[in-house]
Design an enzyme around this catalytic site. Structure first.
Site, mmCIF file in Angstrom:
data_model
loop_
_atom_site.group_PDB
_atom_site.id
_atom_site.type_symbol
_atom_site.label_atom_id
_atom_site.label_comp_id
_atom_site.label_asym_id
_atom_site.label_seq_id
_atom_site.Cartn_x
_atom_site.Cartn_y
_atom_site.Cartn_z
ATOM 1 N N GLY A 10 0.847 -1.200 0.000
ATOM 2 C CA GLY A 10 0.000 0.000 0.000
ATOM 3 C C GLY A 10 0.870 1.233 0.000
ATOM 4 N NE ARG A 72 -2.980 -3.088 -0.449
ATOM 5 C CZ ARG A 72 -2.461 -2.693 0.727
ATOM 6 N NH1 ARG A 72 -1.646 -3.482 1.385
ATOM 7 N NH2 ARG A 72 -2.762 -1.508 1.218
ATOM 8 C CG ASP A 103 4.588 -7.581 6.700
ATOM 9 O OD1 ASP A 103 3.987 -7.096 5.720
ATOM 10 O OD2 ASP A 103 4.013 -8.151 7.634
ATOM 11 C CB THR A 125 4.183 -0.151 7.032
ATOM 12 O OG1 THR A 125 2.895 -0.318 7.648
ATOM 13 C CG2 THR A 125 5.228 -0.396 8.097
ATOM 14 C CG ASP A 127 -0.125 -0.781 9.348
ATOM 15 O OD1 ASP A 127 -1.022 0.073 9.468
ATOM 16 O OD2 ASP A 127 -0.121 -1.633 8.439
ATOM 17 C CG ASP A 129 3.311 -3.815 10.943
ATOM 18 O OD1 ASP A 129 4.010 -3.275 10.064
ATOM 19 O OD2 ASP A 129 2.295 -4.488 10.674
ATOM 20 N NE ARG A 171 -0.335 -4.806 8.239
ATOM 21 C CZ ARG A 171 0.592 -5.537 7.650
ATOM 22 N NH1 ARG A 171 0.261 -6.307 6.618
ATOM 23 N NH2 ARG A 171 1.833 -5.501 8.040
#
Lengths: 341, 341, 341, 341
Positions: A10, A72, A103, A125, A127, A129, A171
């Protein structure tokens, strides 16, 4: 040297700043040819190339999105994907490949590295993460946008005596929820790292409204989950493959809170606004540093590594170490969110 | 426990977020009484107190300035200042004191700690020059504001064929200049850490404009200095006590550049806009974490320490170690600014 | 003179700027006593007063919400409501009443004026649907927020090949949709003023994506409706009393577009973020001018009027003329939105 | 039809939105060829053309500056300038010319129209001083930027007990000063429309600081002038040709205020930041409407006119009427600035 470059997964604000830094450092300072691939790994498979020069990176520093496009698509999850990637890299005489992604993209990068290609990853990202780096590109902008939204909702909540549920992305990690919850002054933050007990949520809100307050803001991560054994009236909707569905936990919480407290409850799902627009200064700086560091890593003969930031230092970490791990919000940060409620 | 709290030095965005966190953590979670002193050390000397409760910190999280007021007064530089401070602390039965400030305030804090008072410092300064912490409160907001200004000037420069000099704050450190220069895409960044050679500035600009460009943005830190032995036509104006004067180096550069290149050159001095307004999400988070950590340090019996952030971790560093040192921009960050020019 | 003041209906950015102007002009320049009522007409019914002085309006100019609180209560729709209002006004010896609100609040104001009370209304609504004034307080801020969101979504849409539906507020008027659609560069704007034909939406999107585009942004007003006779597969959900439900038309459009075109379609509902936060400069100026004009109208002996802006001039219009009418988006503005798609 | 297009004078945010609208409406809806001239009238003189298609206007809506470039060159003030313009227009077979600019550009446009060329003007200037239109492109953005700066300075002023002088642009009109002064809550606004008496400024500040305040913000238009007969200690510096010099009146005021009151006084000159960056939603809408209206005017056979906005309506006014007049701030708006001090 011919250096390939792609952006996968994304999109997030700051990708163009990273691309710009790769081109400026690679072409400008070291005379490399930078070969962009369009639409992430898909473009590598398809041989969709776009040589990048200083012309392409004019005025992109402050822009969102990615001038290379993204997709993606993961070659290692596709029959013949890996072979197609290697074929293109050979046909294009790519000597090193820089992969900017989350990731999924980085896992693919590691597989390609195993096949003998010189690879450097750059983590992005919203996120946050990705394991092994304090920050990934896009996170600071996402938190900034979420905080602005909470600031705005704050003023409307104050005048109206109600509960406002704000669902943010992330997420399976609660980074955006916890940090924007602290920055926005949320009364309650629900993150995946600490499964929530709906009866405690109920008691907290009832107590708070009885005692003194006329409104409460609850920030919930899209990946937040109820603690095991919690009896809830509604279920969180999941996607066809068990994936997170935007708005699902927010709507569920709204239902539970209204049913249990009787308070007028509204839900706002921030959605895609969190991943677009002008990157913050911090994201542009991080992306610029990562882009320069990726070229420098290639020049130093490194491969199968990812650029990372730890404190104020840029470091390289092994992609192998990163793969399959999720960076979660540490306990002390969760505690701060709780302490300031 | 009765915990004193003050904000000293110039104000920065995020002070109220720190005050809020101290009150919420101190009063709300631990039952301490939080006693604010107005106008920094001046208020301690004068016994100007303002007990702080949850009422006072409503709706202050996103506001700039400091609800306690501040002043640039240093008790250790004033006859009888230290005695007056100790007298007030005793009269008010202050058992611990939290001092939010830059190096001047923190140096005073360390002196007071030596006199046996339990002290915890919290670093704030838009200059980010406090030693021992990756970040101080206010820096991220200042960089964000400076970057927005450079973004704006960028579009006007493009249409006009000229050199735009943007002078930013930072005292003897180049943090704001280097990071906003990277984030804003400046063509040249002049920081105190690397004294500049005006003939190289001249050559760079001439070469650039001859080759392809019709404009250039030069970001200069207010504390930037020419390299020794550099022959310049103008002198940088200094204040009565040798201090930095806003606009001085910017105007000097403008003069030199126009004289040497003949290019139309304009200077913009960002000035006080860099230290006001709504704090960024990052500054609110940092301030909130520092505020919680300061109370926790007091509860743990610590004294003569300062809250610090290193990477993602909050730590405590000895105030003694901090005093008298300046945190400068590291070489690798200066290099990135140069590489992306 | 004792002048009452209330804010009714949903809150919007700029209310505090209007309150501040009423107090500064009324108390400061003319020596009136300004008596605030909490929570709109509810506070008048309940006699919940809050005298307003210069102290109360410090630092409120740039804040969202309303320091007086608000409520969606209409005295003329409640048994005994009107009598209670008149009783309080008499008990508090209110000689004139300034009512800041949308059509509901202004309708009540007109009824109270009929009962012999001196009344001046000030129009506020993000929907901009109050008849008789070019602009109402809050509209410019809402459009600004919606435009920022569309800007952000624009960058994510570009990288992803999809249709993004953005649902904005506006009730039965399309002001926010049309103006933010123009400002954000939406490919399609659906407003209540021009009922849409879903087959034309389908054709437009198919044609556009076949020809050259990889994404489209569709801005839809919450009050947009399909043209009569249009066959659609889904129904727009309505509330218990037939009212607009946030997200309803957005979700319905998403369903139709996906079913008809096969394009990946996402919906973002901006929701309450549109009515909160710092008011724009334009809204603060408008609110300030309206506040001053309301006091001046009272001083001039006017009643049963509303402050209005027409071009650059502040005027007074009869509340009677305003009641029951909706200001819709004019055809030429709808045309511009269409021309720029 | 072949339609020429140029942007002249200083650049402002919103020019690209206007260019985009001209191309979309002209090429897309009516099949005209849009021929851009680079760098304003200079490009017409030099025959520097750039045909504009949908490709050129992708992603420019939200950008500052002008993709056509601009220059402060006036053909009617240059020997042979007018002839060169007419020669190029004939060589390029231009059937109509759209000129986006301030009074200088529009005056040149009117001269060219007299020579028989079909001309439509579009007013742009952050100063908002073009006669015949409520608003010009760029003004709303400039006011927004100035207001943000005043907001920021407000918080620093509060903590510091001082006078902050903020100098804004506007040439001989006070539009930016008066509106940003109202929106930012300045204590005093000095505009060219009301020459100031420095002894009244002194008395106002002394009274205010004695009574209750610890700081004051004075917004001064760059074109503000002392009332005749006012004895001041300093002179305002003027340029070689008597023109306004940035910072001159600000520095002068600072000197006078410090000398007369003894208050610590700082001056911030906003400068070029006011004319750059992302245009506000309002400026994008205005520019889009003007661009569409200019093409429609050409299609309707109109010439020697300028697009204007009056209230909510787009109108056409004769360029002849516009030339040589300056739109000043009306008295009622000056009064509001005074009433809210």
């Amino acid at each position: 040297m011919r250096v390939g470059l792609l952006t996968g997964g994304g999109d997030v604000p700051g990708l163009n700043a990273a691309i710009r830094a790769v081109v400026k450092r690679g072409e400008g300072d070291h005379g490399h040819s930078i070969i962009g691939f369009r639409n992430g790994w898909k473009g590598v498979v398809d041989g969709d190339v776009m040589p990048l020069t200083r012309q392409h990176i004019r005025n992109v520093l402050a822009t969102g999105g990615t001038l290379l496009g993204t997709a993606r698509y993961h070659p290692h999850a596709d029959d013949g994907g890996m072979d197609a990637v290697l074929a293109t890299l050979e046909a294009e005489r790519i000597e090193a490949l820089i992969c900017i992604g989350g990731d999924g993209t980085l896992k693919a990068a590691s597989r390609i590295a195993e096949a003998g290609v010189r690879i450097v990853g750059i983590p992005k990202t919203i996120d946050n993460d990705v394991w092994g780096t304090d920050r990934s590109i896009g996170f600071d902008t996402a938190v900034t946008i979420a905080t602005e939204a909470i600031d705005r909702i704050h003023t409307t909540a104050e005048s109206h005596n109600r509960v406002m549920v704000v669902e943010v992305m992330g997420r399976s990690a609660g980074w955006i929820a916890v940090t924007s919850g602290i920055a926005g002054g949320a009364e309650l933050v629900l993150a995946p790292e600490a499964p929530f007990d709906i009866t405690r949520v109920e008691k907290f809100l009832k107590h708070r409204h009885r005692a003194h307050a006329s409104f409460s803001i609850v920030v919930v991560a899209e990946g937040a989950v109820p603690a095991e054994g919690t009896a809830m009236h509604y279920e969180t909707q999941v996607g066809q493959f068990g994936e997170i569905v935007a708005g699902a936990i927010g709507e569920r919480l709204k239902g539970e809170i209204e049913r249990r407290t009787g308070f007028d409850t509204r839900v706002t799902v921030l959605g895609h606004t969190q991943r677009g627009g002008t990157p913050t200064a911090a994201d542009r700086i991080l992306a610029s540093r990562f882009g320069v560091a990726a070229i420098d890593a290639i020049n130093a003969g490194r491969s199968d590594v990812m650029t990372a930031i730890r404190g104020e230092r840029i470091e390289l970490v092994e992609l192998q170490e990163v793969a399959g791990k999720v960076q979660h919000v540490p306990d002390d940060l969760l505690m701060v969110a709780g302490a300031l409620a």
